[in-house]
Design an enzyme around this catalytic site. Sequence first.
Site, PDB file in Angstrom:
ATOM      1  N   SER A 104       0.951  -1.301  -0.053  1.00 49.80           N
ATOM      2  CA  SER A 104       0.114  -0.044   0.029  1.00 49.80           C
ATOM      3  C   SER A 104       0.774   1.324  -0.109  1.00 49.80           C
ATOM      4  O   SER A 104       1.663   1.554  -1.011  1.00 49.80           O
ATOM      5  CB  SER A 104      -1.001  -0.015   1.151  1.00 49.80           C
ATOM      6  OG  SER A 104      -1.728   0.948   1.160  1.00 49.80           O
ATOM      7  N   ASP A 246      -2.403   5.991  -3.492  1.00 54.71           N
ATOM      8  CA  ASP A 246      -1.139   5.441  -2.800  1.00 54.71           C
ATOM      9  C   ASP A 246      -0.842   4.165  -3.639  1.00 54.71           C
ATOM     10  O   ASP A 246      -1.042   4.155  -4.634  1.00 54.71           O
ATOM     11  CB  ASP A 246      -1.608   4.950  -1.317  1.00 54.71           C
ATOM     12  CG  ASP A 246      -2.656   3.709  -1.345  1.00 54.71           C
ATOM     13  OD1 ASP A 246      -3.458   3.909  -2.382  1.00 54.71           O
ATOM     14  OD2 ASP A 246      -2.836   3.161  -0.542  1.00 54.71           O
ATOM     15  N   ASP A 248      -1.142   0.975  -3.877  1.00 54.37           N
ATOM     16  CA  ASP A 248      -2.232  -0.024  -4.459  1.00 54.37           C
ATOM     17  C   ASP A 248      -3.388   0.686  -4.744  1.00 54.37           C
ATOM     18  O   ASP A 248      -4.353  -0.120  -5.151  1.00 54.37           O
ATOM     19  CB  ASP A 248      -2.224  -1.119  -3.490  1.00 54.37           C
ATOM     20  CG  ASP A 248      -3.173  -0.745  -2.105  1.00 54.37           C
ATOM     21  OD1 ASP A 248      -3.359   0.327  -1.739  1.00 54.37           O
ATOM     22  OD2 ASP A 248      -3.699  -1.756  -1.646  1.00 54.37           O
ATOM     23  N   ASP A 250      -5.940   1.906  -3.226  1.00 54.29           N
ATOM     24  CA  ASP A 250      -7.213   1.775  -2.488  1.00 54.29           C
ATOM     25  C   ASP A 250      -7.416   2.958  -1.588  1.00 54.29           C
ATOM     26  O   ASP A 250      -8.719   2.993  -0.876  1.00 54.29           O
ATOM     27  CB  ASP A 250      -7.043   0.549  -1.431  1.00 54.29           C
ATOM     28  CG  ASP A 250      -6.183   0.658  -0.308  1.00 54.29           C
ATOM     29  OD1 ASP A 250      -5.222   1.692  -0.437  1.00 54.29           O
ATOM     30  OD2 ASP A 250      -5.949  -0.098   0.441  1.00 54.29           O
TER      31      ASP A 250
END
Length: 452
Positions: A104, A246, A248, A250
């Site tokens: 992340s 960010d 990833d 999400d």
Amino acid sequence: MGRLFGTDGVRGVANVDLTAELALGLSVAAAHVLAEAGTFAGHRATAVVGRDPRASGEFLEAAVVAGLASSGVDVLLVGVLPTPAVAYLTGVLGADLGVMLSASHNAMPDNGLKFLARGGHKLDDELEERIEKVYEEHRTGAPWDRPTGAGVGRVRHYNEGFDQYVAHLIGVLPNRLDGLKIVLDEAHGAAARVSPEAFSRAGAEVITIGADPNGLNINDGCGSTHLGLLKAAVVEHGADFGIAHDGDADRCLAVDHTGEEVDGDQIMAVIALAMRERSALRSDTVVATVMSNLGFKLAMEREGLTLVQTAVGDRYVLEEMKEHGYALGGEQSGHVIILDHATTGDGTLTGLMLAARVADTGRTLKDLASVMTRLPQVLINVPDVDRTRVGTSADLAAAVAEAERELGSTGRVLLRPSGTEPLVRVMVEAADIDQARSVAGRLADAVKSALG
């Protein structure tokens, strides 16, 4: 062995904490546990596997695939895609399991392993604990039951996932984005291709930064944890606003046309009002964590909406939403869940919905975000302390009680151990920023003294 799973899967320094052997073993354990739970009953199991662009994701992906296929699970490799894309594809393809390799917002040396259940939802705590237990049992000697011949899993690349996910994002937008100029900071991460494509197809003029991942530069001075470049780019290009993801993708944070940050609380406030107008905000309720700014709660009350608060972590927000059928929830950090269209926080979807509100109303993002006033909030991360003793230290409890007496009804204090990093987070809100800083500083010292 300490607990491997944190609040967002298994995470640590790749090849030190998260090794190929661990990734392989946990993948085998996950396949066995889900088979025992009846997830694979009556059919040959399939898993969707994706990752962010980190260099370590290449060997960790190979280990995960080896573990799953050796357990008789067929694998669909979707390549570099955001976490919410892997979750979406797990659901829409009817897969029994999803696996995402990402740390992340963490720095590049880290990586993470996250399992998703059928439908694209995060595994519950009980299943994660069972996977960890089974992994440890077999690591220390008990042999695996291994299929042979035609029983082993097959592996193939699934290249259609990119277009399927982008089409899904465009398909759920309430209106187009024509006329908007938007800067996108992709953090050199998993959405470097997806997000610009989606915004462009929706009609926006797109300017990208942080969209050239090389495996080593993810989150490096850019993205949702470093907004400086985005702020400068929005002002330089005269853009309507900017969106930051960010690693990833999400999560989503924003920057208005003046270069001011618009955080997750403000984004949720804007989207909540838009959803209410479309009769899409079920029970007129938003779910957020205890980390949300007090100003968000006051704004929701003023607008006649109900705010339900949970423990920190988007998984707890999601659990509350699913249990009661709520449609919108999220975190101040930018994890926003729009449950009718996603099973997890989706930064690209959130950014698109925010942009759709700007386009539909003709108002600036700065104006829309003014629906709430953020109370001054100071957050201090205290590293290298025993985070497990936050709730049991008498000295720390006394320091918190004293801080709460000083703040009275005009502020609040929150101490919590990080679920993904070895530190304790100290958060203080107050009507005055100097008071918030003073109280937070004293509490950070108290944490070091009591737990160091």
